[in-house]
Design a protein around this motif. Sequence first.
Motif, PDB file in Angstrom:
ATOM      1  N   CYS A 318       5.074 -15.467  -4.311  1.00  0.00           N
ATOM      2  CA  CYS A 318       3.700 -15.079  -3.846  1.00  0.00           C
ATOM      3  C   CYS A 318       2.532 -15.546  -4.294  1.00  0.00           C
ATOM      4  CB  CYS A 318       3.831 -13.523  -3.984  1.00  0.00           C
ATOM      5  SG  CYS A 318       5.086 -12.577  -3.426  1.00  0.00           S
ATOM      6  N   LEU A 319       2.287 -15.712  -5.453  1.00  0.00           N
ATOM      7  CA  LEU A 319       1.021 -16.169  -5.896  1.00  0.00           C
ATOM      8  C   LEU A 319       1.094 -17.776  -6.022  1.00  0.00           C
ATOM      9  CD1 LEU A 319       0.412 -14.339  -9.148  1.00  0.00           C
ATOM     10  CD2 LEU A 319      -0.967 -14.349  -7.067  1.00  0.00           C
ATOM     11  N   ASN A 320       2.239 -18.382  -6.207  1.00  0.00           N
ATOM     12  CA  ASN A 320       2.179 -19.917  -6.230  1.00  0.00           C
ATOM     13  C   ASN A 320       2.378 -20.550  -5.076  1.00  0.00           C
ATOM     14  OD1 ASN A 320       2.128 -19.540  -9.142  1.00  0.00           O
ATOM     15  ND2 ASN A 320       4.231 -19.449  -9.621  1.00  0.00           N
ATOM     16  N   ASN A 321       3.015 -20.085  -4.039  1.00  0.00           N
ATOM     17  CA  ASN A 321       3.481 -20.983  -2.771  1.00  0.00           C
ATOM     18  C   ASN A 321       3.190 -20.206  -1.499  1.00  0.00           C
ATOM     19  OD1 ASN A 321       4.766 -22.633  -4.683  1.00  0.00           O
ATOM     20  ND2 ASN A 321       6.497 -21.297  -4.471  1.00  0.00           N
ATOM     21  N   CYS A 322       2.598 -18.972  -1.602  1.00  0.00           N
ATOM     22  CA  CYS A 322       2.293 -18.356  -0.286  1.00  0.00           C
ATOM     23  C   CYS A 322       0.888 -18.374   0.212  1.00  0.00           C
ATOM     24  CB  CYS A 322       2.618 -16.744  -0.303  1.00  0.00           C
ATOM     25  SG  CYS A 322       2.569 -15.956   1.019  1.00  0.00           S
ATOM     26  N   PRO A 323       0.755 -19.142   1.387  1.00  0.00           N
ATOM     27  CA  PRO A 323      -0.616 -19.292   1.799  1.00  0.00           C
ATOM     28  C   PRO A 323      -1.334 -17.939   2.357  1.00  0.00           C
ATOM     29  CG  PRO A 323       0.967 -20.071   3.232  1.00  0.00           C
ATOM     30  CD  PRO A 323       1.566 -19.790   2.145  1.00  0.00           C
ATOM     31  N   SER A 324      -0.562 -16.763   2.591  1.00  0.00           N
ATOM     32  CA  SER A 324      -0.801 -15.550   3.239  1.00  0.00           C
ATOM     33  C   SER A 324      -1.207 -14.632   1.834  1.00  0.00           C
ATOM     34  CB  SER A 324      -0.115 -14.985   4.148  1.00  0.00           C
ATOM     35  OG  SER A 324       0.219 -15.711   5.123  1.00  0.00           O
ATOM     36  N   TRP A 325      -1.060 -15.168   0.713  1.00  0.00           N
ATOM     37  CA  TRP A 325      -1.201 -13.957  -0.215  1.00  0.00           C
ATOM     38  C   TRP A 325      -2.633 -13.246  -0.341  1.00  0.00           C
ATOM     39  CZ3 TRP A 325       0.769 -10.865  -3.681  1.00  0.00           C
ATOM     40  CH2 TRP A 325       0.033 -10.623  -4.753  1.00  0.00           C
ATOM     41  N   LYS A 326      -3.529 -13.844  -0.061  1.00  0.00           N
ATOM     42  CA  LYS A 326      -4.950 -13.188  -0.148  1.00  0.00           C
ATOM     43  C   LYS A 326      -4.871 -12.047   0.792  1.00  0.00           C
ATOM     44  CE  LYS A 326      -7.738 -16.625  -2.621  1.00  0.00           C
ATOM     45  NZ  LYS A 326      -8.913 -17.467  -2.567  1.00  0.00           N
ATOM     46  N   LEU A 327      -4.136 -12.185   2.189  1.00  0.00           N
ATOM     47  CA  LEU A 327      -4.386 -11.298   3.131  1.00  0.00           C
ATOM     48  C   LEU A 327      -3.269 -10.410   2.835  1.00  0.00           C
ATOM     49  CD1 LEU A 327      -4.796 -13.795   6.050  1.00  0.00           C
ATOM     50  CD2 LEU A 327      -6.555 -12.001   5.052  1.00  0.00           C
ATOM     51  N   CYS A 328      -1.945 -10.636   2.412  1.00  0.00           N
ATOM     52  CA  CYS A 328      -0.934  -9.948   2.336  1.00  0.00           C
ATOM     53  C   CYS A 328      -0.929  -9.043   1.193  1.00  0.00           C
ATOM     54  CB  CYS A 328       0.373 -10.796   2.401  1.00  0.00           C
ATOM     55  SG  CYS A 328       1.799  -9.698   1.814  1.00  0.00           S
ATOM     56  N   GLY A 329      -1.033  -9.585  -0.195  1.00  0.00           N
ATOM     57  CA  GLY A 329      -1.264  -8.944  -1.372  1.00  0.00           C
ATOM     58  C   GLY A 329       0.285  -8.388  -1.795  1.00  0.00           C
ATOM     59  N   GLY A 330       1.278  -8.804  -1.206  1.00  0.00           N
ATOM     60  CA  GLY A 330       2.597  -8.253  -1.361  1.00  0.00           C
ATOM     61  C   GLY A 330       2.983  -6.920  -0.908  1.00  0.00           C
ATOM     62  N   GLY A 331       2.095  -6.474  -0.061  1.00  0.00           N
ATOM     63  CA  GLY A 331       2.198  -5.254   0.721  1.00  0.00           C
ATOM     64  C   GLY A 331       2.026  -3.950  -0.359  1.00  0.00           C
ATOM     65  N   CYS A 332       2.256  -2.986   0.256  1.00  0.00           N
ATOM     66  CA  CYS A 332       2.103  -1.897  -0.646  1.00  0.00           C
ATOM     67  C   CYS A 332       2.620  -1.595  -1.922  1.00  0.00           C
ATOM     68  CB  CYS A 332       2.081  -0.298   0.155  1.00  0.00           C
ATOM     69  SG  CYS A 332       1.828   1.267  -0.856  1.00  0.00           S
ATOM     70  N   LEU A 333       2.132  -1.231  -3.151  1.00  0.00           N
ATOM     71  CA  LEU A 333       2.861  -1.100  -4.247  1.00  0.00           C
ATOM     72  C   LEU A 333       3.949  -0.383  -4.509  1.00  0.00           C
ATOM     73  CD1 LEU A 333      -0.466  -0.861  -6.413  1.00  0.00           C
ATOM     74  CD2 LEU A 333       1.092  -2.874  -6.496  1.00  0.00           C
ATOM     75  N   SER A 334       3.930   0.763  -3.519  1.00  0.00           N
ATOM     76  CA  SER A 334       5.025   1.589  -3.399  1.00  0.00           C
ATOM     77  C   SER A 334       6.301   1.043  -3.279  1.00  0.00           C
ATOM     78  CB  SER A 334       4.800   2.910  -2.535  1.00  0.00           C
ATOM     79  OG  SER A 334       4.957   2.407  -1.174  1.00  0.00           O
ATOM     80  N   ASN A 335       6.359  -0.208  -2.443  1.00  0.00           N
ATOM     81  CA  ASN A 335       7.600  -0.814  -2.265  1.00  0.00           C
ATOM     82  C   ASN A 335       8.353  -1.104  -3.293  1.00  0.00           C
ATOM     83  OD1 ASN A 335       7.010  -0.743   0.546  1.00  0.00           O
ATOM     84  ND2 ASN A 335       5.758  -2.978   0.494  1.00  0.00           N
ATOM     85  N   TRP A 336       7.410  -1.822  -4.536  1.00  0.00           N
ATOM     86  CA  TRP A 336       8.188  -2.397  -5.744  1.00  0.00           C
ATOM     87  C   TRP A 336       8.565  -1.214  -6.660  1.00  0.00           C
ATOM     88  CZ3 TRP A 336       9.133  -6.048  -2.842  1.00  0.00           C
ATOM     89  CH2 TRP A 336       8.294  -6.598  -2.132  1.00  0.00           C
ATOM     90  N   TYR A 337       8.146  -0.164  -6.515  1.00  0.00           N
ATOM     91  CA  TYR A 337       8.523   0.903  -7.200  1.00  0.00           C
ATOM     92  C   TYR A 337      10.175   1.655  -6.803  1.00  0.00           C
ATOM     93  CZ  TYR A 337       4.240   1.733  -9.592  1.00  0.00           C
ATOM     94  OH  TYR A 337       3.149   1.716 -10.300  1.00  0.00           O
ATOM     95  N   ASN A 338      10.645   0.982  -5.539  1.00  0.00           N
ATOM     96  CA  ASN A 338      11.570   1.366  -4.962  1.00  0.00           C
ATOM     97  C   ASN A 338      12.831   0.289  -4.610  1.00  0.00           C
ATOM     98  OD1 ASN A 338      11.050   4.560  -4.231  1.00  0.00           O
ATOM     99  ND2 ASN A 338       9.367   3.240  -3.251  1.00  0.00           N
ATOM    100  N   TYR A 339      12.157  -1.003  -4.597  1.00  0.00           N
ATOM    101  CA  TYR A 339      13.509  -1.929  -4.622  1.00  0.00           C
ATOM    102  C   TYR A 339      12.981  -3.164  -4.852  1.00  0.00           C
ATOM    103  CZ  TYR A 339      11.037  -2.413  -0.179  1.00  0.00           C
ATOM    104  OH  TYR A 339       9.949  -2.395   0.924  1.00  0.00           O
ATOM    105  N   SER A 340      13.714  -4.183  -5.217  1.00  0.00           N
ATOM    106  CA  SER A 340      12.943  -5.599  -5.668  1.00  0.00           C
ATOM    107  C   SER A 340      12.685  -6.504  -4.608  1.00  0.00           C
ATOM    108  CB  SER A 340      14.327  -6.354  -6.507  1.00  0.00           C
ATOM    109  OG  SER A 340      15.120  -6.814  -5.884  1.00  0.00           O
ATOM    110  N   PHE A 341      11.655  -7.547  -4.870  1.00  0.00           N
ATOM    111  CA  PHE A 341      11.734  -8.490  -3.851  1.00  0.00           C
ATOM    112  C   PHE A 341      13.079  -9.121  -3.391  1.00  0.00           C
ATOM    113  CE2 PHE A 341      10.070 -12.611  -2.291  1.00  0.00           C
ATOM    114  CZ  PHE A 341       9.027 -12.306  -1.482  1.00  0.00           C
ATOM    115  N   ASP A 342      13.574  -9.559  -4.266  1.00  0.00           N
ATOM    116  CA  ASP A 342      14.914 -10.228  -4.087  1.00  0.00           C
ATOM    117  C   ASP A 342      15.877  -9.547  -2.797  1.00  0.00           C
ATOM    118  OD1 ASP A 342      14.250 -12.625  -5.370  1.00  0.00           O
ATOM    119  OD2 ASP A 342      15.271 -11.784  -7.278  1.00  0.00           O
TER     120      ASP A 342
END
Length: 354
Positions: A318-342
């Motif tokens: 996300c930080l290293n290769n994604c050109p949309s990072w500044k707009l996306c931010g990885g989505g809501c933090l709640s996502n990553w309390y419930n499942y992994s990105f992988d």
Amino acid sequence: MHGLSKAWITLNRSCNLRCRWCYAAGTNYLESETMDFLLACELLDFVAALEIKEVALLGGEPTCYDGLTELVRYCRRIGINCQLITNGIKLSDAEFVSRIAEAGVSCVDISLKGFSAENYIAETGSDRYSQVMCAIKNVKSLGLPFSVSMVLSRNNIKGFIDGVRDAASSGANNFAFSFCHDFSALDAGDTNTEYSIQQNVLDVAAGFVNSYEELREATDDCFVLHQTFPFCIWEPNFIELLRSRSQIFSSCQIFRRDGLIFDTEGRLIPCNFMHQVKLGRFKEDFSSLEEFASFWNSETIKQYYKAITTGSVPDEACLNNCPSWKLCGGGCLSNWYNYSFDKLQRAKAVREES
């Protein structure tokens, strides 16, 4: 403090509904958790001193707050634009709407909790659908600026257009949509809770895409999606389409660090879904502008925001290769309390293959 543009003041935790996925559920809707009126006025003075011109009053359900009309009037007196975020039930009373309009509320956001009477009961435990439609008519008749918002989930994604059409028929011409969040894993102190991706994120995103043309027709293109999923679960062309039509708003005030949210005790919290996280308290950790500047720019606060944004990035790509990072931010933090990105990416690949 440069960049602070909005404040949210939580007036109470009590509510006349019990909605699925409600951020107030973790507070048990306690009536005792109600902001003292004097504290509310002092917070508004403080916000005005910060030169923040936009304040949202919310709950719980802010229309159940005894001093609401007086507080709206106070906002107008000190030059603050006051937004009311409400489920709309009490706005079905035309006299109540007239009072808050006269007091000077600048805009109203009516949260529509269901797309039919039956769905409304299923989502909230109460049959108030017709009252909310009446509320929309009342607000419209007074010429108050307003929008209708809906939280989209697996429970309503296949039928939400029906609710949009009903709201439009009642006078709504400005809509906002967001997705449900589940911070229950954070509440339980468990950051590895199993969460059904197939039943939430991917299903809801696909449902929104499938409903897009109907939504455009029902709203006359007057809607915005508050997008809190990672951009990469969507087709890139769809995100670009929404952006080209100004129909998407992404990341949040945590990622941008441009908003302040106060709970009923005047404590600064990062998000109402994260009400259990206390960053500091008005009149204890800061009172004056100088004290707040020192607090807001302290290493403790800076490191906290770093930890929950770039420090808790779902994937290094996300930080290293994604050109949309500044707009996306990885989505809501709640996502990553419930499942992994992988896990999310694997589920998406399985869908695409099938």
